[in-house]
Design a protein around this motif. Sequence first.
Motif, PDB file in Angstrom:
ATOM      1  N   ALA A 293       0.842  -1.199   0.000  1.00 19.31           N
ATOM      2  CA  ALA A 293       0.000   0.000   0.000  1.00 19.31           C
ATOM      3  C   ALA A 293       0.881   1.254   0.000  1.00 19.31           C
ATOM      4  O   ALA A 293       0.602   2.231  -0.715  1.00 19.31           O
ATOM      5  CB  ALA A 293      -0.935  -0.012   1.200  1.00 19.31           C
ATOM      6  N   THR A 294       1.948   1.195   0.792  1.00 17.62           N
ATOM      7  CA  THR A 294       2.884   2.322   0.822  1.00 17.62           C
ATOM      8  C   THR A 294       3.552   2.495  -0.533  1.00 17.62           C
ATOM      9  O   THR A 294       3.713   3.623  -1.020  1.00 17.62           O
ATOM     10  CB  THR A 294       3.947   2.100   1.925  1.00 17.62           C
ATOM     11  N   MET A 295       3.919   1.400  -1.166  1.00 22.50           N
ATOM     12  CA  MET A 295       4.543   1.451  -2.488  1.00 22.50           C
ATOM     13  C   MET A 295       3.587   2.061  -3.511  1.00 22.50           C
ATOM     14  O   MET A 295       3.998   2.860  -4.350  1.00 22.50           O
ATOM     15  CB  MET A 295       4.968   0.051  -2.927  1.00 22.50           C
ATOM     16  N   GLU A 296       2.309   1.707  -3.452  1.00 20.22           N
ATOM     17  CA  GLU A 296       1.326   2.281  -4.367  1.00 20.22           C
ATOM     18  C   GLU A 296       1.225   3.789  -4.174  1.00 20.22           C
ATOM     19  O   GLU A 296       1.172   4.546  -5.146  1.00 20.22           O
ATOM     20  CB  GLU A 296      -0.044   1.637  -4.147  1.00 20.22           C
ATOM     21  N   LYS A 297       1.215   4.222  -2.903  1.00 21.27           N
ATOM     22  CA  LYS A 297       1.173   5.663  -2.620  1.00 21.27           C
ATOM     23  C   LYS A 297       2.430   6.335  -3.157  1.00 21.27           C
ATOM     24  O   LYS A 297       2.361   7.412  -3.742  1.00 21.27           O
ATOM     25  CB  LYS A 297       1.059   5.908  -1.112  1.00 21.27           C
ATOM     26  N   LEU A 298       3.560   5.684  -2.943  1.00 25.75           N
ATOM     27  CA  LEU A 298       4.836   6.233  -3.409  1.00 25.75           C
ATOM     28  C   LEU A 298       4.833   6.394  -4.924  1.00 25.75           C
ATOM     29  O   LEU A 298       5.198   7.448  -5.452  1.00 25.75           O
ATOM     30  CB  LEU A 298       5.980   5.307  -2.982  1.00 25.75           C
ATOM     31  N   LEU A 299       4.427   5.360  -5.634  1.00 26.34           N
ATOM     32  CA  LEU A 299       4.381   5.416  -7.089  1.00 26.34           C
ATOM     33  C   LEU A 299       3.385   6.465  -7.581  1.00 26.34           C
ATOM     34  O   LEU A 299       3.650   7.200  -8.537  1.00 26.34           O
ATOM     35  CB  LEU A 299       4.036   4.043  -7.677  1.00 26.34           C
ATOM     36  N   TYR A 300       2.222   6.543  -6.918  1.00 29.59           N
ATOM     37  CA  TYR A 300       1.221   7.538  -7.277  1.00 29.59           C
ATOM     38  C   TYR A 300       1.784   8.949  -7.103  1.00 29.59           C
ATOM     39  O   TYR A 300       1.690   9.796  -8.003  1.00 29.59           O
ATOM     40  CB  TYR A 300      -0.047   7.362  -6.442  1.00 29.59           C
ATOM     41  N   LEU A 301       2.405   9.191  -5.958  1.00 30.99           N
ATOM     42  CA  LEU A 301       2.952  10.531  -5.694  1.00 30.99           C
ATOM     43  C   LEU A 301       4.093  10.860  -6.652  1.00 30.99           C
ATOM     44  O   LEU A 301       4.229  11.994  -7.103  1.00 30.99           O
ATOM     45  CB  LEU A 301       3.416  10.650  -4.244  1.00 30.99           C
ATOM     46  N   GLN A 302       4.904   9.872  -6.957  1.00 28.32           N
ATOM     47  CA  GLN A 302       6.005  10.093  -7.887  1.00 28.32           C
ATOM     48  C   GLN A 302       5.466  10.452  -9.272  1.00 28.32           C
ATOM     49  O   GLN A 302       5.948  11.386  -9.911  1.00 28.32           O
ATOM     50  CB  GLN A 302       6.882   8.844  -7.969  1.00 28.32           C
ATOM     51  N   THR A 303       4.444   9.763  -9.715  1.00 23.49           N
ATOM     52  CA  THR A 303       3.823  10.051 -11.007  1.00 23.49           C
ATOM     53  C   THR A 303       3.200  11.443 -11.004  1.00 23.49           C
ATOM     54  O   THR A 303       3.349  12.213 -11.964  1.00 23.49           O
ATOM     55  CB  THR A 303       2.754   8.996 -11.337  1.00 23.49           C
ATOM     56  N   GLU A 304       2.497  11.770  -9.927  1.00 26.81           N
ATOM     57  CA  GLU A 304       1.871  13.093  -9.818  1.00 26.81           C
ATOM     58  C   GLU A 304       2.923  14.197  -9.798  1.00 26.81           C
ATOM     59  O   GLU A 304       2.744  15.248 -10.403  1.00 26.81           O
ATOM     60  CB  GLU A 304       0.993  13.171  -8.565  1.00 26.81           C
ATOM     61  N   LEU A 305       4.020  13.963  -9.082  1.00 29.00           N
ATOM     62  CA  LEU A 305       5.097  14.947  -9.020  1.00 29.00           C
ATOM     63  C   LEU A 305       5.676  15.190 -10.411  1.00 29.00           C
ATOM     64  O   LEU A 305       5.863  16.340 -10.818  1.00 29.00           O
ATOM     65  CB  LEU A 305       6.197  14.475  -8.063  1.00 29.00           C
ATOM     66  N   GLU A 306       5.932  14.138 -11.152  1.00 28.37           N
ATOM     67  CA  GLU A 306       6.449  14.285 -12.512  1.00 28.37           C
ATOM     68  C   GLU A 306       5.457  15.021 -13.400  1.00 28.37           C
ATOM     69  O   GLU A 306       5.839  15.886 -14.195  1.00 28.37           O
ATOM     70  CB  GLU A 306       6.769  12.907 -13.103  1.00 28.37           C
ATOM     71  N   ARG A 307       4.179  14.729 -13.254  1.00 32.21           N
ATOM     72  CA  ARG A 307       3.140  15.406 -14.036  1.00 32.21           C
ATOM     73  C   ARG A 307       3.112  16.898 -13.705  1.00 32.21           C
ATOM     74  O   ARG A 307       3.068  17.749 -14.595  1.00 32.21           O
ATOM     75  CB  ARG A 307       1.775  14.773 -13.760  1.00 32.21           C
ATOM     76  N   CYS A 308       3.171  17.203 -12.412  1.00 33.91           N
ATOM     77  CA  CYS A 308       3.146  18.608 -11.991  1.00 33.91           C
ATOM     78  C   CYS A 308       4.399  19.348 -12.455  1.00 33.91           C
ATOM     79  O   CYS A 308       4.332  20.513 -12.842  1.00 33.91           O
ATOM     80  CB  CYS A 308       3.009  18.707 -10.472  1.00 33.91           C
ATOM     81  N   GLN A 309       5.538  18.681 -12.432  1.00 33.40           N
ATOM     82  CA  GLN A 309       6.768  19.312 -12.906  1.00 33.40           C
ATOM     83  C   GLN A 309       6.693  19.576 -14.408  1.00 33.40           C
ATOM     84  O   GLN A 309       7.177  20.615 -14.872  1.00 33.40           O
ATOM     85  CB  GLN A 309       7.986  18.430 -12.576  1.00 33.40           C
ATOM     86  N   GLN A 310       6.075  18.691 -15.137  1.00 35.83           N
ATOM     87  CA  GLN A 310       5.893  18.895 -16.576  1.00 35.83           C
ATOM     88  C   GLN A 310       4.985  20.101 -16.822  1.00 35.83           C
ATOM     89  O   GLN A 310       5.263  20.937 -17.677  1.00 35.83           O
ATOM     90  CB  GLN A 310       5.306  17.637 -17.236  1.00 35.83           C
ATOM     91  N   ILE A 311       3.914  20.192 -16.047  1.00 36.55           N
ATOM     92  CA  ILE A 311       2.998  21.340 -16.166  1.00 36.55           C
ATOM     93  C   ILE A 311       3.738  22.621 -15.814  1.00 36.55           C
ATOM     94  O   ILE A 311       3.587  23.642 -16.493  1.00 36.55           O
ATOM     95  CB  ILE A 311       1.757  21.144 -15.268  1.00 36.55           C
ATOM     96  N   GLU A 312       4.547  22.575 -14.760  1.00 38.94           N
ATOM     97  CA  GLU A 312       5.326  23.751 -14.364  1.00 38.94           C
ATOM     98  C   GLU A 312       6.245  24.193 -15.502  1.00 38.94           C
ATOM     99  O   GLU A 312       6.332  25.382 -15.820  1.00 38.94           O
ATOM    100  CB  GLU A 312       6.158  23.435 -13.125  1.00 38.94           C
ATOM    101  N   GLU A 313       6.911  23.238 -16.129  1.00 40.18           N
ATOM    102  CA  GLU A 313       7.804  23.550 -17.235  1.00 40.18           C
ATOM    103  C   GLU A 313       7.040  24.175 -18.404  1.00 40.18           C
ATOM    104  O   GLU A 313       7.486  25.159 -19.004  1.00 40.18           O
ATOM    105  CB  GLU A 313       8.514  22.274 -17.691  1.00 40.18           C
ATOM    106  N   GLU A 314       5.862  23.636 -18.711  1.00 38.13           N
ATOM    107  CA  GLU A 314       5.050  24.187 -19.791  1.00 38.13           C
ATOM    108  C   GLU A 314       4.576  25.603 -19.458  1.00 38.13           C
ATOM    109  O   GLU A 314       4.566  26.479 -20.327  1.00 38.13           O
ATOM    110  CB  GLU A 314       3.858  23.283 -20.058  1.00 38.13           C
ATOM    111  N   LEU A 315       4.215  25.818 -18.196  1.00 39.87           N
ATOM    112  CA  LEU A 315       3.775  27.156 -17.787  1.00 39.87           C
ATOM    113  C   LEU A 315       4.929  28.157 -17.867  1.00 39.87           C
ATOM    114  O   LEU A 315       4.726  29.303 -18.269  1.00 39.87           O
ATOM    115  CB  LEU A 315       3.197  27.120 -16.369  1.00 39.87           C
ATOM    116  N   GLN A 316       6.121  27.715 -17.502  1.00 34.95           N
ATOM    117  CA  GLN A 316       7.278  28.602 -17.612  1.00 34.95           C
ATOM    118  C   GLN A 316       7.558  28.934 -19.071  1.00 34.95           C
ATOM    119  O   GLN A 316       7.871  30.072 -19.409  1.00 34.95           O
ATOM    120  CB  GLN A 316       8.512  27.961 -16.969  1.00 34.95           C
ATOM    121  N   THR A 317       7.407  27.954 -19.938  1.00 29.84           N
ATOM    122  CA  THR A 317       7.585  28.193 -21.375  1.00 29.84           C
ATOM    123  C   THR A 317       6.547  29.186 -21.876  1.00 29.84           C
ATOM    124  O   THR A 317       6.870  30.104 -22.637  1.00 29.84           O
ATOM    125  CB  THR A 317       7.485  26.861 -22.154  1.00 29.84           C
TER     126      THR A 317
END
Length: 85
Positions: free
Chosen positions: A13-37
Amino acid sequence: MDLFNRLVSEQMATMEKLLYLQTELERCQQIEEELQTLQNATDLDSIQIDIQLMKKELKEIQLIFEKQTEEVINSYKETNLTTSI
């Protein structure tokens, strides 16, 4: 064995949360990069507008300068003609 299974289940369960958060973090960082562009693009548009306005103003000033130069040359010629007569 029940303790082992419970611990493995909690870890999964912890691993699922970890993977979910990692995926969300990468998604948010991509959005941040697009917004900066996009922000940079917005700044670029503003600068390009300023450049176009400055080019237009420069052209107008060049025309005025050319006209003034012609007037100075004509005035000089008239003064020399009047003086030489």
